[in-house]
Design an enzyme around this catalytic site. Sequence first.
Site, PDB file in Angstrom:
ATOM      1  N   GLN A 165       5.094   5.399  14.258  1.00  0.00           N
ATOM      2  CA  GLN A 165       3.642   5.512  14.129  1.00  0.00           C
ATOM      3  C   GLN A 165       3.000   4.459  15.021  1.00  0.00           C
ATOM      4  O   GLN A 165       3.534   3.359  15.177  1.00  0.00           O
ATOM      5  CB  GLN A 165       3.225   5.304  12.668  1.00  0.00           C
ATOM      6  CG  GLN A 165       1.753   5.480  12.409  1.00  0.00           C
ATOM      7  CD  GLN A 165       1.426   5.462  10.916  1.00  0.00           C
ATOM      8  OE1 GLN A 165       2.228   5.880  10.084  1.00  0.00           O
ATOM      9  NE2 GLN A 165       0.251   4.967  10.584  1.00  0.00           N
ATOM     10  N   ARG A 174      -8.269 -10.125   9.957  1.00  0.00           N
ATOM     11  CA  ARG A 174      -7.513  -9.019   9.366  1.00  0.00           C
ATOM     12  C   ARG A 174      -6.133  -9.537   8.962  1.00  0.00           C
ATOM     13  O   ARG A 174      -5.412 -10.090   9.770  1.00  0.00           O
ATOM     14  CB  ARG A 174      -7.351  -7.860  10.353  1.00  0.00           C
ATOM     15  CG  ARG A 174      -8.659  -7.175  10.712  1.00  0.00           C
ATOM     16  CD  ARG A 174      -8.380  -5.973  11.608  1.00  0.00           C
ATOM     17  NE  ARG A 174      -9.578  -5.348  12.094  1.00  0.00           N
ATOM     18  CZ  ARG A 174     -10.080  -4.221  11.603  1.00  0.00           C
ATOM     19  NH1 ARG A 174      -9.493  -3.623  10.588  1.00  0.00           N
ATOM     20  NH2 ARG A 174     -11.179  -3.706  12.121  1.00  0.00           N
ATOM     21  N   TYR A 197      -0.701  -1.427  17.259  1.00  0.00           N
ATOM     22  CA  TYR A 197       0.456  -1.691  16.402  1.00  0.00           C
ATOM     23  C   TYR A 197       1.440  -0.544  16.597  1.00  0.00           C
ATOM     24  O   TYR A 197       1.112   0.609  16.304  1.00  0.00           O
ATOM     25  CB  TYR A 197       0.078  -1.698  14.921  1.00  0.00           C
ATOM     26  CG  TYR A 197      -1.104  -2.533  14.531  1.00  0.00           C
ATOM     27  CD1 TYR A 197      -0.926  -3.796  13.989  1.00  0.00           C
ATOM     28  CD2 TYR A 197      -2.406  -2.049  14.653  1.00  0.00           C
ATOM     29  CE1 TYR A 197      -2.014  -4.558  13.590  1.00  0.00           C
ATOM     30  CE2 TYR A 197      -3.492  -2.801  14.258  1.00  0.00           C
ATOM     31  CZ  TYR A 197      -3.292  -4.053  13.729  1.00  0.00           C
ATOM     32  OH  TYR A 197      -4.376  -4.801  13.334  1.00  0.00           O
ATOM     33  N   LYS A 205       6.948  -4.217  13.239  1.00  0.00           N
ATOM     34  CA  LYS A 205       5.828  -3.824  14.086  1.00  0.00           C
ATOM     35  C   LYS A 205       5.800  -4.658  15.350  1.00  0.00           C
ATOM     36  O   LYS A 205       6.208  -5.814  15.354  1.00  0.00           O
ATOM     37  CB  LYS A 205       4.503  -3.913  13.338  1.00  0.00           C
ATOM     38  CG  LYS A 205       4.121  -5.289  12.856  1.00  0.00           C
ATOM     39  CD  LYS A 205       2.775  -5.313  12.132  1.00  0.00           C
ATOM     40  CE  LYS A 205       2.915  -4.914  10.700  1.00  0.00           C
ATOM     41  NZ  LYS A 205       1.711  -5.169   9.898  1.00  0.00           N
ATOM     42  N   ASP A 217      -8.866  -7.696   1.645  1.00  0.00           N
ATOM     43  CA  ASP A 217      -8.252  -8.947   2.090  1.00  0.00           C
ATOM     44  C   ASP A 217      -8.851 -10.146   1.368  1.00  0.00           C
ATOM     45  O   ASP A 217      -8.141 -11.095   1.020  1.00  0.00           O
ATOM     46  CB  ASP A 217      -8.403  -9.124   3.602  1.00  0.00           C
ATOM     47  CG  ASP A 217      -7.487  -8.210   4.399  1.00  0.00           C
ATOM     48  OD1 ASP A 217      -6.559  -7.615   3.820  1.00  0.00           O
ATOM     49  OD2 ASP A 217      -7.704  -8.095   5.618  1.00  0.00           O
ATOM     50  N   ASN A 268      -0.809   2.612  15.560  1.00  0.00           N
ATOM     51  CA  ASN A 268      -2.160   2.413  15.034  1.00  0.00           C
ATOM     52  C   ASN A 268      -2.947   1.519  15.976  1.00  0.00           C
ATOM     53  O   ASN A 268      -2.363   0.714  16.718  1.00  0.00           O
ATOM     54  CB  ASN A 268      -2.126   1.722  13.661  1.00  0.00           C
ATOM     55  CG  ASN A 268      -1.453   2.555  12.601  1.00  0.00           C
ATOM     56  OD1 ASN A 268      -1.278   3.754  12.737  1.00  0.00           O
ATOM     57  ND2 ASN A 268      -1.067   1.902  11.519  1.00  0.00           N
TER      58      ASN A 268
END
Length: 193
Positions: free
Chosen positions: A49, A61, A134, A74, A171, A51
């Site tokens: 995947q 973040r 990512y 990642k 967060d 992102n």
Amino acid sequence: MAADISRTAIPGVLIFDPARIPDERGVFYEGIRTEDVEAAGEAPFRPHQINYSVSRRNTLRGVHSVTVPPGQAKLVTCVRGAVRDIVVDLRIGSPTFGEHHVTSLDEASGRSVYVPPGVGHGFLSLADDTCICYVLSTAHVQGTQVDVDPLDPELALPWGFTERPLMSEKDARANGVAEAAAAGLLPLWEETR
């Protein structure tokens, strides 16, 4: 066109500085070769995947990870703008549990950080319209994300902001590292090897 690969003090965390080929049109470089990750002694890295996040300046973040299983490695690259990138060892029993590593990522360098399973990741955006890519070893599985308070005094991460950062509500209310460990959210070192 091999990248310059650096190890950090946190086991499994790698920094990739690509060989860049500039000419009158601009620049070309390889983001990563998966065999380079494996040659550095890490588990096979097969992307499942990809992102992107786009952030305003002073956006914080993270710190994010994924439960083990399924675990998730990642590769993080800043494709526009600049960030102060921080990884935190969240693997209980690791020789560097709770320790962090800071890397400057920006579009000019093409630098990437490889984050192995069980290591948390976050960043502070240093410019408006910053875009992070990512590349993930597993697809997202609902309910497996682990969020740790990026402002946890126990971690004392050196974000370097001068004004309160913009953060998601998720967060901002995340558990500290001790609470996450007590809740059984953090992996054991042996589970990630």
